[in-house]
Design a protein around this motif. Sequence first.
Motif, PDB file in Angstrom:
ATOM      1  N   SER A 181       0.801  -1.161   0.051  1.00 30.19           N
ATOM      2  CA  SER A 181      -0.087  -0.010  -0.054  1.00 30.19           C
ATOM      3  C   SER A 181       0.825   1.283  -0.106  1.00 30.19           C
ATOM      4  O   SER A 181       0.307   2.256  -0.481  1.00 30.19           O
ATOM      5  N   PHE A 182       1.964   1.294   0.690  1.00 34.99           N
ATOM      6  CA  PHE A 182       2.881   2.350   0.517  1.00 34.99           C
ATOM      7  C   PHE A 182       3.578   2.531  -0.815  1.00 34.99           C
ATOM      8  O   PHE A 182       3.310   3.936  -1.192  1.00 34.99           O
ATOM      9  N   ASP A 183       3.788   1.625  -1.634  1.00 34.52           N
ATOM     10  CA  ASP A 183       4.357   1.834  -2.699  1.00 34.52           C
ATOM     11  C   ASP A 183       2.979   2.313  -3.916  1.00 34.52           C
ATOM     12  O   ASP A 183       3.161   3.173  -4.552  1.00 34.52           O
ATOM     13  N   GLN A 184       1.888   1.815  -3.751  1.00 35.96           N
ATOM     14  CA  GLN A 184       0.768   2.422  -4.506  1.00 35.96           C
ATOM     15  C   GLN A 184       0.481   3.618  -4.008  1.00 35.96           C
ATOM     16  O   GLN A 184      -0.046   4.512  -4.910  1.00 35.96           O
ATOM     17  N   ALA A 185       0.286   4.102  -3.003  1.00 35.86           N
ATOM     18  CA  ALA A 185       0.268   5.451  -2.386  1.00 35.86           C
ATOM     19  C   ALA A 185       1.141   6.660  -2.996  1.00 35.86           C
ATOM     20  O   ALA A 185       0.597   7.710  -3.388  1.00 35.86           O
ATOM     21  N   LEU A 186       2.212   6.192  -3.219  1.00 34.87           N
ATOM     22  CA  LEU A 186       3.400   7.305  -3.607  1.00 34.87           C
ATOM     23  C   LEU A 186       3.812   7.055  -4.803  1.00 34.87           C
ATOM     24  O   LEU A 186       4.533   7.671  -5.604  1.00 34.87           O
ATOM     25  N   GLY A 187       3.068   6.024  -5.894  1.00 34.40           N
ATOM     26  CA  GLY A 187       3.392   5.749  -7.239  1.00 34.40           C
ATOM     27  C   GLY A 187       4.593   5.243  -7.437  1.00 34.40           C
ATOM     28  O   GLY A 187       5.105   5.512  -8.313  1.00 34.40           O
ATOM     29  N   LEU A 188       5.169   4.386  -6.551  1.00 36.74           N
ATOM     30  CA  LEU A 188       6.582   3.822  -6.632  1.00 36.74           C
ATOM     31  C   LEU A 188       6.330   2.449  -7.702  1.00 36.74           C
ATOM     32  O   LEU A 188       5.481   1.671  -7.537  1.00 36.74           O
TER      33      LEU A 188
END
Length: 445
Positions: free
Chosen positions: A141-148
């Motif tokens: 979810s961190f990668d998805q929220a920051l567009g990584l």
Amino acid sequence: MPSTLLPSRTSADRAPGNPGLPVPDPEQWISTTSSRIAPDPYTWLQAVHWAHDTGTRTPVRSHGPRFGTTTVLLAQQLAQLNPCRPGVDFLARVLKVSVRTVKYHLALLREAGLLAYRVKGTRVRQERARASEFARTIPVSFDQALGLRTAPSDTFIRAVVGISEQGRTQLARLGKKAARTVRRKVRKTKRPSFSGSSDCTPMEGGSCTASPAALTSSPSEGEPRNGKPSSAPTERRTRKTLNAVGRRYQLGLELVRQVPWLAGTPVARVAWAVRHLADAGWTAHEVIAVLALRAPSDRIHRPSGFLTARLVGTELLFDTPAKRANLVAWWRDSRHAARERHAEWSSSWSAPRSNAVARLVRDAFTAAKRQRQLVELPPEPTDSEHAEIRTLAWRQYLAGQPELVASAVVLAGRDKAAQIYGADLVERVVRLTATTSHLTAGATR
């Protein structure tokens, strides 16, 4: 833990961008987690602050703390460990919280996908407890929220290969938070103000009686006034009164210290033996006076039992303070009691009951006996040995070495040396030592 025990939930089943949804127990291991391993502690702290800011505070249980400042403080400590194998006692001591609180917040980090088990701690009987080892992970979810954008990696499960423009700004903001140290806020209590109110203006005939001198604080009652000390009474610390159990132990301790044959007896047993006397208000001198009515036995196996037998019914016989006072007066004036007070109590020695102590006693006696044998003088030499000693002394004398006979004369005396080495040889050695130093026995110049 097998996945059949709890329902497994993959990353596709979770709502994107919702960090409050907990990670189930089967996916909290490094072999089953959907999160990627953090390349460094700094990046991992960015994910921790993101989880804190985006509201990973959704209640997942009816009790316990939530993802908050204490969780971030715990993450800062975990980021300093390499490998990440903390002990809950160490973390509780550093964070100044309870062990239960540390366990709660470790569970919150695992449920948020920020920690994964490498090795779970165990407790083995008769061995030291082993702490769990964690891997610092970053959830999907961190990668998805920051567009990584990530790609498969053998080292980190997934590695970052790109980032969106919006994610760069947000990542920079999280980097500033990860770089600084979070500290727990200290609540400050508001001190009451003793200054006068500025809203109240003294007016003639008004209801407000405040004066301009209201800003001046009154002097302390403990401070001297006009050069004279204050008459305020000082508080004295009052001594606590003993309860019934305390009086029993106090009387037992005094008896152990004053009665010779009670030395070494546990105070608790003596306190139990004199419990009725202590409850009746007896003193140690009164108890000793009762014991002086009859002389103690020559051999006492159990002092506490002997004391209990001697004091049976004593509180009923001397039931008034006057009777006890007369008994103490007799004890102090009696010659027999005075002789017993000044004489040391002695009894026949008995072997200790403990096997370990008995072994030590046997070893001590054996060592003392061996030492006495070493100190004893050797037996007298035989005639053949005596002849060999004299022959050896003559040979050394003729070789110019009369030290053997000379030392015997100095240590044992001339008569004893004559008995051992002969009067002729001793006379020669004495005469030689009395001459000048340039003469040498048995040598040609």
